[in-house]
Design a protein around this motif. Structure first.
Motif, PDB file in Angstrom:
ATOM      1  N   ASP A  64      42.697   6.196  15.547  1.00 38.50           N
ATOM      2  CA  ASP A  64      43.274   4.878  15.809  1.00 38.50           C
ATOM      3  C   ASP A  64      42.960   4.438  17.229  1.00 38.50           C
ATOM      4  OD1 ASP A  64      44.689   3.992  13.503  1.00 38.50           O
ATOM      5  OD2 ASP A  64      46.040   5.708  13.786  1.00 38.50           O
ATOM      6  N   SER A  65      42.797   3.130  17.416  1.00 38.33           N
ATOM      7  CA  SER A  65      42.717   2.610  18.784  1.00 38.33           C
ATOM      8  C   SER A  65      43.731   1.486  18.907  1.00 38.33           C
ATOM      9  CB  SER A  65      41.311   2.105  19.093  1.00 38.33           C
ATOM     10  OG  SER A  65      40.970   1.052  18.228  1.00 38.33           O
ATOM     11  N   ILE A  66      43.972   1.086  20.146  1.00 36.07           N
ATOM     12  CA  ILE A  66      44.977   0.053  20.364  1.00 36.07           C
ATOM     13  C   ILE A  66      44.295  -1.227  20.833  1.00 36.07           C
ATOM     14  CG2 ILE A  66      46.846  -0.597  21.953  1.00 36.07           C
ATOM     15  CD1 ILE A  66      48.087   2.077  21.374  1.00 36.07           C
ATOM     16  N   THR A  67      44.624  -2.337  20.175  1.00 37.13           N
ATOM     17  CA  THR A  67      44.036  -3.614  20.539  1.00 37.13           C
ATOM     18  C   THR A  67      44.389  -3.942  21.983  1.00 37.13           C
ATOM     19  OG1 THR A  67      44.618  -4.222  18.296  1.00 37.13           O
ATOM     20  CG2 THR A  67      43.740  -5.959  19.686  1.00 37.13           C
ATOM     21  N   GLY A  68      43.392  -4.305  22.748  1.00 35.05           N
ATOM     22  CA  GLY A  68      43.644  -4.598  24.151  1.00 35.05           C
ATOM     23  C   GLY A  68      43.500  -3.391  25.034  1.00 35.05           C
ATOM     24  N   ALA A  69      43.350  -2.216  24.422  1.00 35.54           N
ATOM     25  CA  ALA A  69      43.177  -0.997  25.215  1.00 35.54           C
ATOM     26  C   ALA A  69      42.035  -0.184  24.622  1.00 35.54           C
ATOM     27  CB  ALA A  69      44.463  -0.186  25.248  1.00 35.54           C
ATOM     28  N   THR A  70      40.976  -0.899  24.201  1.00 38.69           N
ATOM     29  CA  THR A  70      39.866  -0.216  23.524  1.00 38.69           C
ATOM     30  C   THR A  70      39.193   0.782  24.455  1.00 38.69           C
ATOM     31  OG1 THR A  70      39.525  -2.341  22.462  1.00 38.69           O
ATOM     32  CG2 THR A  70      37.896  -0.645  22.029  1.00 38.69           C
ATOM     33  N   ILE A  71      38.986   0.386  25.719  1.00 40.41           N
ATOM     34  CA  ILE A  71      38.291   1.277  26.654  1.00 40.41           C
ATOM     35  C   ILE A  71      39.125   2.529  26.909  1.00 40.41           C
ATOM     36  CG2 ILE A  71      37.446   1.499  29.025  1.00 40.41           C
ATOM     37  CD1 ILE A  71      36.565  -1.406  28.846  1.00 40.41           C
ATOM     38  N   SER A  72      40.426   2.353  27.100  1.00 44.52           N
ATOM     39  CA  SER A  72      41.292   3.515  27.313  1.00 44.52           C
ATOM     40  C   SER A  72      41.307   4.400  26.077  1.00 44.52           C
ATOM     41  CB  SER A  72      42.708   3.063  27.645  1.00 44.52           C
ATOM     42  OG  SER A  72      42.694   2.159  28.720  1.00 44.52           O
ATOM     43  N   SER A  73      41.357   3.772  24.876  1.00 42.52           N
ATOM     44  CA  SER A  73      41.351   4.552  23.640  1.00 42.52           C
ATOM     45  C   SER A  73      40.061   5.344  23.529  1.00 42.52           C
ATOM     46  CB  SER A  73      41.485   3.645  22.419  1.00 42.52           C
ATOM     47  OG  SER A  73      42.607   2.818  22.524  1.00 42.52           O
TER      48      SER A  73
ATOM     49  N   LYS B 269      38.385   4.232  14.506  1.00 36.21           N
ATOM     50  CA  LYS B 269      38.452   3.641  13.167  1.00 36.21           C
ATOM     51  C   LYS B 269      37.609   2.380  13.057  1.00 36.21           C
ATOM     52  CE  LYS B 269      42.511   5.261  10.792  1.00 36.21           C
ATOM     53  NZ  LYS B 269      43.953   5.213  10.817  1.00 36.21           N
ATOM     54  N   LYS B 270      37.593   1.585  14.143  1.00 36.25           N
ATOM     55  CA  LYS B 270      36.839   0.327  14.053  1.00 36.25           C
ATOM     56  C   LYS B 270      35.333   0.568  14.031  1.00 36.25           C
ATOM     57  CE  LYS B 270      36.804  -0.865  18.975  1.00 36.25           C
ATOM     58  NZ  LYS B 270      35.435  -1.215  19.265  1.00 36.25           N
TER      59      LYS B 270
ATOM     60  N   ASP C 201      48.450  10.629  18.515  1.00 35.11           N
ATOM     61  CA  ASP C 201      48.920  11.316  17.314  1.00 35.11           C
ATOM     62  C   ASP C 201      47.865  11.378  16.219  1.00 35.11           C
ATOM     63  OD1 ASP C 201      51.303  11.900  18.411  1.00 35.11           O
ATOM     64  OD2 ASP C 201      52.389  10.198  17.560  1.00 35.11           O
ATOM     65  N   SER C 202      46.847  10.486  16.289  1.00 35.02           N
ATOM     66  CA  SER C 202      45.864  10.493  15.203  1.00 35.02           C
ATOM     67  C   SER C 202      44.897  11.684  15.318  1.00 35.02           C
ATOM     68  CB  SER C 202      45.100   9.168  15.143  1.00 35.02           C
ATOM     69  OG  SER C 202      44.436   8.925  16.351  1.00 35.02           O
ATOM     70  N   PHE C 203      44.959  12.436  16.418  1.00 36.59           N
ATOM     71  CA  PHE C 203      44.165  13.656  16.525  1.00 36.59           C
ATOM     72  C   PHE C 203      44.841  14.839  15.850  1.00 36.59           C
ATOM     73  CE2 PHE C 203      42.560  11.252  20.164  1.00 36.59           C
ATOM     74  CZ  PHE C 203      41.195  11.420  20.003  1.00 36.59           C
ATOM     75  N   LYS C 204      46.138  14.717  15.631  1.00 37.56           N
ATOM     76  CA  LYS C 204      46.913  15.849  15.136  1.00 37.56           C
ATOM     77  C   LYS C 204      46.411  16.315  13.766  1.00 37.56           C
ATOM     78  CE  LYS C 204      51.546  17.542  15.335  1.00 37.56           C
ATOM     79  NZ  LYS C 204      52.801  17.340  15.983  1.00 37.56           N
ATOM     80  N   GLY C 205      46.217  17.615  13.622  1.00 38.75           N
ATOM     81  CA  GLY C 205      45.806  18.153  12.332  1.00 38.75           C
ATOM     82  C   GLY C 205      44.305  18.190  12.124  1.00 38.75           C
ATOM     83  N   LYS C 206      43.543  17.497  13.008  1.00 37.07           N
ATOM     84  CA  LYS C 206      42.086  17.538  12.879  1.00 37.07           C
ATOM     85  C   LYS C 206      41.594  18.918  13.341  1.00 37.07           C
ATOM     86  CE  LYS C 206      41.058  12.947  12.301  1.00 37.07           C
ATOM     87  NZ  LYS C 206      42.386  12.660  11.821  1.00 37.07           N
ATOM     88  N   ASN C 207      40.471  19.384  12.734  1.00 40.82           N
ATOM     89  CA  ASN C 207      39.911  20.648  13.188  1.00 40.82           C
ATOM     90  C   ASN C 207      38.737  20.376  14.122  1.00 40.82           C
ATOM     91  OD1 ASN C 207      38.444  23.270  13.204  1.00 40.82           O
ATOM     92  ND2 ASN C 207      40.135  23.784  11.841  1.00 40.82           N
ATOM     93  N   CYS C 208      38.640  21.224  15.156  1.00 35.07           N
ATOM     94  CA  CYS C 208      37.598  21.042  16.161  1.00 35.07           C
ATOM     95  C   CYS C 208      36.202  21.047  15.553  1.00 35.07           C
ATOM     96  CB  CYS C 208      37.669  22.142  17.210  1.00 35.07           C
ATOM     97  SG  CYS C 208      38.972  21.854  18.380  1.00 35.07           S
ATOM     98  N   SER C 209      36.045  21.744  14.416  1.00 34.53           N
ATOM     99  CA  SER C 209      34.706  21.842  13.831  1.00 34.53           C
ATOM    100  C   SER C 209      34.241  20.498  13.273  1.00 34.53           C
ATOM    101  CB  SER C 209      34.688  22.908  12.741  1.00 34.53           C
ATOM    102  OG  SER C 209      35.745  22.656  11.850  1.00 34.53           O
ATOM    103  N   SER C 210      35.179  19.542  13.073  1.00 37.27           N
ATOM    104  CA  SER C 210      34.774  18.239  12.546  1.00 37.27           C
ATOM    105  C   SER C 210      34.426  17.253  13.665  1.00 37.27           C
ATOM    106  CB  SER C 210      35.869  17.662  11.648  1.00 37.27           C
ATOM    107  OG  SER C 210      37.017  17.390  12.419  1.00 37.27           O
TER     108      SER C 210
END
Lengths: 216, 220
Positions: free
Chosen positions: A180-189, A173-174, A158-167
């Motif tokens: 956003d990423s999820i703790t314990g799933a950094t590689i998947s994120s 975030k870290k 959901d943190s991709f929503k609203g972003k423009n491809c040109s950016s």
């Protein structure tokens, strides 16, 4: 063992194997259509949940593009004969369990809408926290017959929503980025991020071509 | 040999997972939820019943020297058929979740074990019943394991939430170590029940050689 016996046994084994091969060829032929139908349905279902309402068949007018050595599929969605958005499918090889494919809605101006992971081999319960959009039915819901059919939330996607491809490219975030990423799933994120970055860049590189196509 | 006895022995007395202790790889890997366990169980049952039937039919014409390769060809054929059928007709989510374990039914020890120990010595009908019984026993054990693990991990049964407010999954149970722990309790329970039954009947209980106490001295 005598030579003649060896030959006899080989012949017997060869017969068994060819019978098995014949049966398998038959079953393969019989199920071939349904297997490909199932795969198409899976894509169609994903398209429906990320593109919302459209009145064409995006599967038929798929555009295959190549960018930086990776392949992408663009599915245009039309309403009243006009393209209003694309669904782009992008695969990253950097998942924890190998390939990870995301599908994202990008509208004609390059704005990203709903993002979904369509194929993954992440660790169940750890990596899949970042990739799954899953809502569990509760026993109370099941008994009362109520069903929530809206798309379940996912922090990373959901943190991709609203972003423009040109950016693009974005960062987690870290690492001082926006995703956003999820703790314990950094590689998947980061695999999701990688797939999305490539998808956005591929879309940017083809944007002018696509716009002339929309104009036609 | 009655038909019913041949079927029910797989459910309890000779349960492939809890008594014979064969086919541990799919058992431990797939039994993380009830739905996955059920899918794997049904697929394995199909392969077991089919390969038992065919192997029993050809048992008299296969030369003894090459019987094992012949059995493997038969089992692999059924394994591939299941794989294709599941791709075509099962819910896509289930096929994705079971993934590599469907083709790997071929190397499941239970299938080979029943072919060698039973189907190659018995008539086709009885072998088919044996395969179905063993498959049902495998499915039952897997689903029981799967439900316990699923419930303790995330408070769900067959992907329906039973307890609201279970916010964080207890990951241990959904991973391999949790599978070993739960399976250990199951095997201990099986031993305990069988021991009680034997004592009530006034017999001495001899645990299966894989499961007896000779490796462990905790309570001695």
């Amino acid at each position: 063992m005598k030579n003649s016996q060896i030959i006899l046994l080989s012949i017997f084994l060869a017969i068994i194997c060819s019978v098995a091969a014949g049966i398998l060829a038959f079953v393969y032929k019989a199920t071939e259509k349904d297997v490909s139908k199932m795969k198409q349905e899976k894509i169609a279902k994903a398209l429906k949940s990320i593109l919302g309402e459209f009145d064409n068949n995006p599967l038929e007018s798929v555009i295959n593009i190549e960018y930086n050595g990776r392949k992408f599929s663009l599915y245009p969605a039309k309403k009243n004969g006009k393209v209003f958005a694309y669904a782009i499918s992008s695969t990253s090889p950097k998942g924890y369990g190998g390939k990870l494919t995301v599908m994202a809605q990008i509208d004609v101006s390059g704005k990203i809408g709903t993002v979904m992971v369509t194929e993954q081999n992440e660790t169940p319960g750890l990596g899949t926290v970042a990739t799954d959009r899953k809502r569990l039915k509760t026993i109370a819901e099941l008994l009362s017959g109520k069903r929530d059919t809206s798309l379940p939330p996912n922090k990373v996607l959901d943190s991709f929503k609203g972003k423009n491809c040109s950016s693009a490219p974005w960062k987690l975030k870290k690492d001082g980025g926006q995703i956003d990423s999820i703790t314990g799933a950094t590689i998947s994120s980061s695999a999701i991020l990688d797939a999305m970055n490539f998808a956005a860049e591929a879309f940017n590189s083809k944007k002018s071509e696509l716009q002339t196509e929309i104009a036609n | 040999m009655s038909v019913i006895k041949e079927f029910t022995k797989g459910l309890w007395k000779e349960n492939p997972v809890l008594v014979i202790v064969l086919g541990m790889c799919p058992t431990l890997a797939v039994s993380s939820s009830g739905v996955k366990s059920l899918g794997m169980g049904v697929a394995t049952t199909f392969v077991l019943a089919g390969s038992n039937l065919v192997i029993s039919l050809i048992r008299n014409i296969v030369p003894a020297k090459i019987r094992i390769p012949c059995y493997i060809v038969v089992i692999a054929t059924f394994g591939t058929i299941v794989d294709l059928l599941m791709q075509a007709y099962s819910p896509p989510a289930l096929y994705d979740a079971l993934g590599i374990f469907i083709p790997l039914i071929v190397v499941n020890c239970i299938v080979m074990g029943r072919a060698e120990a039973f189907a190659s010595r018995n008539t086709p009908f009885i072998s088919l019943i044996d395969g179905l019984g063993m498959g049902a026993g495998f499915t039952l054990a897997l689903v029981a394991l799967g439900l316990v693990r699923e419930f303790l991990c995330s408070g769900t049964l067959f992907e329906v939430k039973m307890i609201s407010g279970w916010s964080v999954d207890f990951m241990l149970l959904s991973q391999a170590p949790g599978a070993f722990i739960v399976l250990g309790f199951f095997l201990a329970g099986m031993n305990y029940i069988n021991k009680r039954k034997a004592e009530k009947a006034g017999k001495k209980y001899i645990p299966p050689p894989e499961l007896d106490c000779r490796h462990c001295r905790i309570c001695k």
